[in-house]
Enzyme design. Structure first.
Site, PDB file in Angstrom:
ATOM      1  N   PHE A 149       0.945  -1.128  -0.112  1.00  0.00           N
ATOM      2  CA  PHE A 149      -0.060   0.049  -0.004  1.00  0.00           C
ATOM      3  C   PHE A 149       0.916   1.442   0.071  1.00  0.00           C
ATOM      4  O   PHE A 149       0.271   2.247  -0.556  1.00  0.00           O
ATOM      5  CB  PHE A 149      -0.891   0.118   1.231  1.00  0.00           C
ATOM      6  CG  PHE A 149      -0.096   0.531   2.477  1.00  0.00           C
ATOM      7  CD1 PHE A 149      -0.253   1.823   2.862  1.00  0.00           C
ATOM      8  CD2 PHE A 149       0.333  -0.375   3.385  1.00  0.00           C
ATOM      9  CE1 PHE A 149       0.512   2.345   4.070  1.00  0.00           C
ATOM     10  CE2 PHE A 149       1.070   0.028   4.617  1.00  0.00           C
ATOM     11  CZ  PHE A 149       1.063   1.262   4.649  1.00  0.00           C
ATOM     12  N   LYS A 173      -1.349  -7.045  -9.019  1.00  0.00           N
ATOM     13  CA  LYS A 173      -2.292  -7.185  -8.350  1.00  0.00           C
ATOM     14  C   LYS A 173      -1.811  -6.106  -6.959  1.00  0.00           C
ATOM     15  O   LYS A 173      -0.797  -6.483  -6.216  1.00  0.00           O
ATOM     16  CB  LYS A 173      -2.187  -8.694  -7.699  1.00  0.00           C
ATOM     17  CG  LYS A 173      -3.282  -9.257  -6.767  1.00  0.00           C
ATOM     18  CD  LYS A 173      -3.729  -8.258  -5.681  1.00  0.00           C
ATOM     19  CE  LYS A 173      -3.024  -8.458  -4.384  1.00  0.00           C
ATOM     20  NZ  LYS A 173      -3.255  -7.578  -3.267  1.00  0.00           N
ATOM     21  N   GLU A 176      -4.867  -3.894  -1.592  1.00  0.00           N
ATOM     22  CA  GLU A 176      -6.583  -3.364  -1.843  1.00  0.00           C
ATOM     23  C   GLU A 176      -6.759  -2.360  -0.761  1.00  0.00           C
ATOM     24  O   GLU A 176      -8.011  -1.871  -0.985  1.00  0.00           O
ATOM     25  CB  GLU A 176      -7.119  -4.783  -1.212  1.00  0.00           C
ATOM     26  CG  GLU A 176      -6.899  -5.194   0.422  1.00  0.00           C
ATOM     27  CD  GLU A 176      -5.542  -6.339   0.325  1.00  0.00           C
ATOM     28  OE1 GLU A 176      -4.590  -5.949  -0.387  1.00  0.00           O
ATOM     29  OE2 GLU A 176      -5.511  -7.233   0.804  1.00  0.00           O
ATOM     30  N   ARG A 177      -5.703  -1.744  -0.384  1.00  0.00           N
ATOM     31  CA  ARG A 177      -5.788  -0.453   0.314  1.00  0.00           C
ATOM     32  C   ARG A 177      -6.002   0.701  -0.264  1.00  0.00           C
ATOM     33  O   ARG A 177      -6.778   1.614   0.050  1.00  0.00           O
ATOM     34  CB  ARG A 177      -4.755  -0.221   1.664  1.00  0.00           C
ATOM     35  CG  ARG A 177      -4.349  -1.408   2.172  1.00  0.00           C
ATOM     36  CD  ARG A 177      -4.882  -1.509   3.561  1.00  0.00           C
ATOM     37  NE  ARG A 177      -4.510  -2.684   4.361  1.00  0.00           N
ATOM     38  CZ  ARG A 177      -5.238  -3.641   4.598  1.00  0.00           C
ATOM     39  NH1 ARG A 177      -6.390  -3.769   4.026  1.00  0.00           N
ATOM     40  NH2 ARG A 177      -4.718  -4.784   4.799  1.00  0.00           N
ATOM     41  N   SER A 226       5.385  -7.151   3.341  1.00  0.00           N
ATOM     42  CA  SER A 226       5.919  -7.287   4.585  1.00  0.00           C
ATOM     43  C   SER A 226       6.550  -8.828   4.474  1.00  0.00           C
ATOM     44  O   SER A 226       6.480  -9.474   3.614  1.00  0.00           O
ATOM     45  CB  SER A 226       4.959  -7.578   5.603  1.00  0.00           C
ATOM     46  OG  SER A 226       4.013  -8.364   5.176  1.00  0.00           O
ATOM     47  N   CYS A 281       9.554   1.972   3.324  1.00  0.00           N
ATOM     48  CA  CYS A 281      10.595   0.928   3.659  1.00  0.00           C
ATOM     49  C   CYS A 281      11.930   1.396   3.811  1.00  0.00           C
ATOM     50  O   CYS A 281      12.820   0.635   4.484  1.00  0.00           O
ATOM     51  CB  CYS A 281      10.575  -0.360   2.826  1.00  0.00           C
ATOM     52  SG  CYS A 281      11.180   0.516   1.050  1.00  0.00           S
ATOM     53  N   GLU A 384       9.204  -4.204  12.983  1.00  0.00           N
ATOM     54  CA  GLU A 384       9.057  -3.155  12.248  1.00  0.00           C
ATOM     55  C   GLU A 384       7.637  -2.316  12.699  1.00  0.00           C
ATOM     56  O   GLU A 384       6.718  -3.150  12.706  1.00  0.00           O
ATOM     57  CB  GLU A 384       8.770  -3.386  10.780  1.00  0.00           C
ATOM     58  CG  GLU A 384       8.697  -2.322   9.836  1.00  0.00           C
ATOM     59  CD  GLU A 384       8.401  -2.807   8.396  1.00  0.00           C
ATOM     60  OE1 GLU A 384       7.698  -3.986   7.945  1.00  0.00           O
ATOM     61  OE2 GLU A 384       8.908  -2.282   7.284  1.00  0.00           O
TER      62      GLU A 384
END
Ligand code: NAD
Length: 499
Positions: A149, A173, A176-177, A226, A281, A384
């Protein structure tokens, strides 16, 4: 409230699985749309469309493919404001930061305009008597990418631009957020001249990802997200015989040496620790001052800077330094880890837990946090957090500071702030981390270098963008060719070197 779609076969297509996920406006906490979650059958439709379109695209010469990228760059610039606004509305980051997200993707598209040069292959004349040897890079076929996201424009472009420039079809893909910008990018690529079916967007969750992992036609998978999911996708994708690269989580350390310019270091830490609410990140989440005096001086410089940070909705424009985090669940996770830090004995120097913004009480805002006296056994150090939380671990020597960065399980990025070239050089040579900053807090390599971490931050052999991307999205084929001169030598039964 509207329903979003997929983008399959060159058109926006409604979801048919009957499953949806809510897409929030993180600043208000309201659901602004629903994204369809694809079934394996819907994924298969996209794969069939990709497989049908790809051979003709691979046959287009690389220079013409590159022209689509050139036009796409023009369209990205034309629509920059629109893309940034759509991105901020679903992600929550500020408008300038959202434009930066698009820009860093655009730069990889620009790099891919050089595809003809990158795909040229190699040729050896007269490798043996009358024998020429050449190698060429051919596209893989149908490739797929699964993205996080936090960079909904940049990371999809890091994947699909080189894949498509190499002659592949690509199925994205997205997270979805925040799925709106990826759909807009697919439309812009078609406006730029890309044939239908070469770039498709299939929205979804684990079911769509599993359909990618198990689909026999899909040749390669790129993943960013992640670490637990990266490990899952790498394992299952590789065991299904696919080429896979997965980029995972991070815990980036910044070492501050006693001779560092402390104002410069404090400014760098505030930008790298709290920018985008820490949802990067390459964010710095651990400050490691060397020596107690350095630590005291650093904390004294950090406090007023952090207290001045303005947190708010992207609609407030330049008056905001960072926005909300992406979901209520992300906010709860951050606050839970902050509480664990307090319970485990770290000193919470700046407490953002009770941050509230009038008129945005239901938004997912998290105030800035600063911890001091964090130790390596605490959860806030090991995990994290992905939020606006900076942990200070005091080291007593350079070796101890280096050792902290080296023994952490993540190895995405790290930085050292110093005026000592010898220390900087030693650090860059010895640390087991993929991307290093010397007086640079977020050392994200530019498009023509490659991006990737070490240890649990990356799985696979090749990095993202730069020359590695052209290797990842092609297969090498080497041809040994002989045009006989008429001389008959008889059969050669030994495996022998060329004469
Ligand atoms: P995430 O792992 O939750 O999701 C990433 C993608 O995986 C999404 O598309 C999601 O739909 C899918 N996914 C989620 N759960 C899944 C499951 N159980 N099975 C299959 N697929 C699943 O990550 P996120 O929260 O979207 O992104 C933040 C993470 O990404 C952070 O850990 C961050 O460090 C990392 N990240 C890494 C890099 C890098 O280059 N190393 C870059 C950006 C973000």
């Amino acid at each position: 409230m509207s329903d979003l779609t997929h983008y399959i076969g060159g058109a926006r297509v409604a979801g048919t699985s009957g499953r949806f996920a809510d897409v929030y406006n993180p600043a208000t906490g309201e659901v602004q749309s629903r994204v369809p979650l694809a079934s394996a059958e819907e994924m298969d439709h996209a794969v069939q469309a990709a497989a049908a379109a790809q051979p003709a695209w691979a046959a287009v010469n690389p220079q013409r493919r590159a022209r689509v990228m050139m036009k796409f760059v023009t369209l990205l610039n034309r629509d920059m404001d629109k893309l940034a606004e759509a991105l901020s509305r679903e992600h929550g980051k500020t408008l300038p930061d959202a434009a930066g997200d698009v820009q860093r993707g655009l730069e990889v598209v620009e790099y891919c305009i050089g595809a003809p040069q990158m795909l040229k292959g190699e040729f050896t004349d007269s490798a043996g008597p009358g024998i020429d040897m050449y190698s060429m890079r051919q596209p893989l076929g149908v490739c797929a990418g699964i993205t996080p996201f936090n960079f909904p424009a940049m990371i999809p472009m890091w994947m699909f631009a080189p894949a498509i420039a190499c002659g592949n079809a690509f199925i994205l893909k997205p997270s979805e957020r925040d799925p709106s910008v990826p759909l807009m990018l697919a439309e812009l690529m078609e406006e730029a001249g890309l044939p239908k079916g070469i770039l498709q967007v299939v929205n979804g969750d684990k079911a769509a990802v599993d359909a990618i992992l198990d689909h026999p036609v899909i040749q390669s998978i790129g993943f960013v997200g992640s670490t637990p999911i990266a490990e899952y996708i790498y394992g299952r994708g590789c065991s299904n015989g696919k080429r896979v690269q997965c980029f995972g989580g991070a815990k980036n350390h910044m070492i501050i040496m006693p001779d560092a310019d402390m104002d410069q270091a404090a400014d760098a830490l505030v930008g790298a620790g709290y920018g985008a609410a820490g949802e990067r990140c390459m964010a710095i989440s651990v400050a490691v001052p060397v020596g107690n005096d350095t630590a005291d001086r650093l904390i004294a410089k950090l406090i007023p800077r952090i207290e001045k940070l303005k947190v708010g909705p992207y609609t407030a424009g330049k008056d905001v330094d960072y926005g909300p985090v992406v979901t209520a669940a992300a906010k709860q996770n951050i606050l839970r880890l902050v509480q664990a830090g307090v319970d485990q004995g770290a000193k919470l120097v700046i407490d953002g837990r009770n941050f509230a913004l009038q008129g945005y009480e239901d938004g997912f805002f998290v105030g800035p946090h600063l911890f001091d006296h964090v130790t390596a056994d605490m959860d806030i150090y090991k995990k994290e957090i992905f939020g606006p939380v900076l942990s200070t671990v005091r080291a007593q020597s350079y070796e101890e500071a280096l050792g902290l960065a080296m023994s952490h399980e993540y190895g995405n990025g790290t930085a050292i702030f110093t005026r000592d070239g010898d220390a900087a050089r030693d650090f860059a040579n010895r640390v087991n981390v993929g991307m290093i900053g010397i007086n640079v807090p977020i050392p994200v390599p530019l498009a023509y270098h490659t991006f990737g971490g070490w240890k649990k931050s990356a799985f696979g052999d090749l990095n993202q963008h730069g020359p590695d991307s052209f290797k990842f999205y092609t297969r090498t084929k080497t041809i040994t060719s002989r045009w006989p001169s008429g001389i008959k030598e008889g059969a050669a039964l030994n495996f022998r070197p060329m004469e």
